[in-house]
Every structure is written in structure tokens, then in C-alpha cells.
Write a protein that holds these residues in place. Structure first.
Motif: not given
Length: 114
Positions: A7-11, A34-39, A50-62, A80-84
Motif C-alpha cells: 500500500e503506497d499510502s503510509v497512513l 510494487a517492486p518492494a511488494l514482490i521482494a 494485501i495489494v493496492d492497485v495503484r502503486m509506485p513506481p508508475d502510479m497506474t496499475d503497478d 486480496l486486492v484492496f483498492s479504490q
């Protein structure tokens, strides 16, 4: 259950950790891109990612692409894809890997934390 959170949002990431800790779940790692998630999944081999759809590095569908990669490399890891956002094309590709151990939850559909 051993969990990795992407999840890219720290909060939101810290909040998810707190909610899961209170539920006696074991969050073994978090990632803000996303790269850190895979690692993290490679390092910890969690039961659930638990994975957000839009994450860095591209902030699209990474995040969703990372979920597809996780599913391909470690099919025993539930996702679990957890996204808005609803990303139909990549969601369909993820669902094509099989529905066992797979969920897609929209953040605004969570009405009660408990």
C-alpha cells in the motif's frame, strides 16, 4: 496468518497493520511500491498479500501487475486486492489464474472495521 501489505499510502498502510495486529494476525512486512511488494513476498512467503492497485513506481496499475506476478511465482499465496479503483482488464487477467485464494475488495465498501 502471515501477511504482507502493499500500500503506497503510509497512513492507510499503518492503519491496516494496526487493525490486523488487533485481530492477532501476523503482518510480516509492508511495502510502499510494487517492486518492494514482490521482494517482500519472495523474502517472507506469506499466506496472504494485501495489494493496492495503484502503486509506485508508475502510479497506474503497478500493484495489480505485482499481484499477477505474485500469483504466477507463488500460487500458494492468497491475494486480496484492496483498492479504490476497479481495473477490469488486469482484474480479469488476475481472475484468469483461478479464484481460489483470491479476493477484490473496494476500500469504500468497508463499512465496519470489526
Amino acid at each position: 496468518m502471515r501477511i504482507v501489505i502493499g500500500e503506497d499510502s503510509v497512513l492507510l498502510r499503518v492503519g491496516l497493520v494496526q487493525v490486523l495486529d488487533e485481530a492477532a494476525e501476523d503482518v510480516v512486512a509492508t511495502a510502499g511500491d510494487a517492486p518492494a511488494l514482490i521482494a517482500a513476498v519472495e523474502d517472507h512467503r506469506p499466506d496472504l498479500a494485501i495489494v493496492d492497485v495503484r502503486m509506485p513506481p508508475d502510479m497506474t496499475d503497478d500493484g495489480l501487475r505485482a499481484a499477477i506476478e505474485i500469483r504466477r511465482r507463488w500460487p500458494e499465496t492468497a491475494i486480496l486486492v484492496f483498492s479504490q479503483y476497479v481495473e477490469q482488464a488486469f482484474a480479469a487477467e488476475l481472475l484468469a489464474t483461478g479464484i481460489e485464494g483470491l479476493g477484490y475488495l473496494l476500500k469504500d465498501r468497508v463499512a465496519e472495521v470489526a
